[in-house]
Design an enzyme around this catalytic site. Structure first.
Site, PDB file in Angstrom:
ATOM      1  N   GLU A 179     -11.028 125.245  -0.885  1.00  0.00           N
ATOM      2  CA  GLU A 179     -12.176 126.057  -1.296  1.00  0.00           C
ATOM      3  C   GLU A 179     -12.521 125.866  -2.766  1.00  0.00           C
ATOM      4  O   GLU A 179     -13.686 125.935  -3.153  1.00  0.00           O
ATOM      5  CB  GLU A 179     -11.896 127.551  -1.035  1.00  0.00           C
ATOM      6  CG  GLU A 179     -12.154 127.964   0.384  1.00  0.00           C
ATOM      7  CD  GLU A 179     -12.238 129.476   0.550  1.00  0.00           C
ATOM      8  OE1 GLU A 179     -12.658 129.908   1.625  1.00  0.00           O
ATOM      9  OE2 GLU A 179     -11.878 130.219  -0.384  1.00  0.00           O
ATOM     10  N   HIS A 238       9.872 113.987  10.891  1.00  0.00           N
ATOM     11  CA  HIS A 238       9.822 113.344  12.208  1.00  0.00           C
ATOM     12  C   HIS A 238       8.397 113.191  12.710  1.00  0.00           C
ATOM     13  O   HIS A 238       8.104 112.292  13.493  1.00  0.00           O
ATOM     14  CB  HIS A 238      10.656 114.148  13.211  1.00  0.00           C
ATOM     15  CG  HIS A 238      12.083 114.302  12.802  1.00  0.00           C
ATOM     16  ND1 HIS A 238      13.026 113.327  12.993  1.00  0.00           N
ATOM     17  CD2 HIS A 238      12.723 115.318  12.157  1.00  0.00           C
ATOM     18  CE1 HIS A 238      14.193 113.732  12.510  1.00  0.00           C
ATOM     19  NE2 HIS A 238      14.031 114.942  12.004  1.00  0.00           N
ATOM     20  N   LYS A 285     -20.614 131.571   7.048  1.00  0.00           N
ATOM     21  CA  LYS A 285     -20.674 133.005   7.326  1.00  0.00           C
ATOM     22  C   LYS A 285     -22.078 133.416   7.761  1.00  0.00           C
ATOM     23  O   LYS A 285     -22.256 134.190   8.711  1.00  0.00           O
ATOM     24  CB  LYS A 285     -20.268 133.803   6.087  1.00  0.00           C
ATOM     25  CG  LYS A 285     -18.789 133.760   5.748  1.00  0.00           C
ATOM     26  CD  LYS A 285     -18.521 134.627   4.523  1.00  0.00           C
ATOM     27  CE  LYS A 285     -17.046 134.644   4.165  1.00  0.00           C
ATOM     28  NZ  LYS A 285     -16.790 135.477   2.971  1.00  0.00           N
TER      29      LYS A 285
END
Length: 361
Positions: free
Chosen positions: A186, A215, A329
């Site tokens: 952000e 792994h 948003k």
């Protein structure tokens, strides 16, 4: 999850997503009579948080429980939707300091109030943060962890190392790595610089966990594209020590592990990963904490917050806004039918229809 007699404070669950299966499953196991909810939103306009608030308030109403005794609001101290709701409902409140964005709010009441409730030493958190801040604002580049890291990662970014991996060797720091991802993404992913020029900059943050991701990820890290820089976080002294018992005859091939403990093995795994990446010519460094404590963890928070601030200056961007998030948003508001977003809703539905027409059967 310890029983009450072994746990000195309430349990804490963090609902940082609105996944209905997860949220419903947790709500079902709570005794609402003994539960307090923190509703955390600076403006009170965050759809995810406020939808959860409405669900919780509805459940409390069904049980004839007083919401003001079961909900605490952490929000703007002067204005906003949640501020006004809390005032009308007579809720207890804590302030989100003006000018502090969510990703920088961990050591404000946003993080400190729930931490205090579950028995974390918040004075230790603030003490450690203050020590690091004073140190990092006074030391020159070569002795300043945040400033040195910002300069190094900035230079590496411009040499093609545009992905930055944070890999703590401690499960207790996994959520700190998650927070780092938000802080980095952000703050640094920006279309425009401060002069309004289109620059489209931003390193991609990657969270990994040692030794688990040795792994699942290190094969790519060691032999894949040379586009990643690595920041390991090691712990000198873990709180617990788990001894590896003597191997029996049938396990003689495992005898080399006997006499050690899991702490030794985890440290060796960290060193091994560093050696493997260094031998492959992959840039990496290690941040060491002497232990995991409120003081050291808060210093790790401040290390990253100040690093991102410094590197934002080097990129010549505003590290404290998030216009891309705001756009998402607004689109969600439109799709949910919020008043004032009708035009945007119509535009988005047209785009969705176009995408649907291209969907594979």
């Amino acid at each position: 999850m310890l029983p009450d007699e072994k746990r000195p404070a309430p349990r804490l669950f963090v609902f940082d997503n609105i996944d209905p299966d997860d949220f419903a499953a947790h709500i079902e196991i709570l005794d609402l009579n003994r539960t307090v909810f923190f509703v955390i939103s600076k403006s009170g306009s965050t759809a995810e948080t406020m939808s959860q608030y409405l669900v919780v308030k509805g459940l409390l109403r069904e049980k004839n429980l007083d919401a003001s005794k079961h909900i605490i609001a952490i929000t703007d101290p002067e204005e906003g939707i949640l501020h006004d709701i809390a005032a009308k409902e007579n809720m207890r409140t804590f302030p989100v300091p003006p000018g502090v964005g969510g990703r920088f709010s961990v050591l404000t009441p946003v993080g400190l109030a729930p931490a205090a409730l579950v028995g974390i030493d918040i004075e230790g958190l603030l003490e450690g943060a203050g020590e690091y801040t004073e140190f990092a604002l006074s030391e020159p580049v070569m002795r300043n962890p945040s400033l040195f890291m910002a300069c190094a990662l900035f230079l590496l970014y411009h040499k093609g190392y545009t992905n930055h991996v944070m890999m703590p060797y401690s499960n207790l720091l996994l959520n700190v790595a998650d927070w780092y991802r938000q802080l980095w993404a952000e703050s640094l992913g920006k279309k425009h610089d401060r002069r309004g020029r289109v620059v489209e900059v931003g390193p991609t943050p990657i969270r990994a966990l040692g030794a688990t991701d040795q792994h699942s990820q290190v094969q790519l890290y060691a032999q894949g594209p040379r586009d990643k820089a690595f920041i390991f976080v090691g712990i000198d002294d873990h709180d617990k020590k788990v001894v590896i018992p003597q191997a029996e005859e049938v396990d003689k091939e495992l005898g080399y592990l006997s006499g050690h403990n899991l702490n030794d093995l985890l440290a060796a795994e960290l060193e091994g990963t560093i050696v493997a990446l260094t031998d492959s010519g992959r840039p990496n460094c290690r941040v060491n904490l002497p232990e995991i404590s409120p003081r050291t963890v808060s210093q790790l928070f401040l290390f990253w917050e100040m690093t991102v601030s410094f590197i934002g200056e080097l990129f010549d961007i505003n590290a404290y806004d998030q216009p891309g998030v705001e756009a998402g948003k607004k689109a969600a508001y439109a799709l949910m039918g919020r008043k004032g977003f009708e035009k945007e809703a119509k535009r988005i539905k047209g785009l969705i229809q176009e995408v649907d027409s291209l969907t594979m059967p």
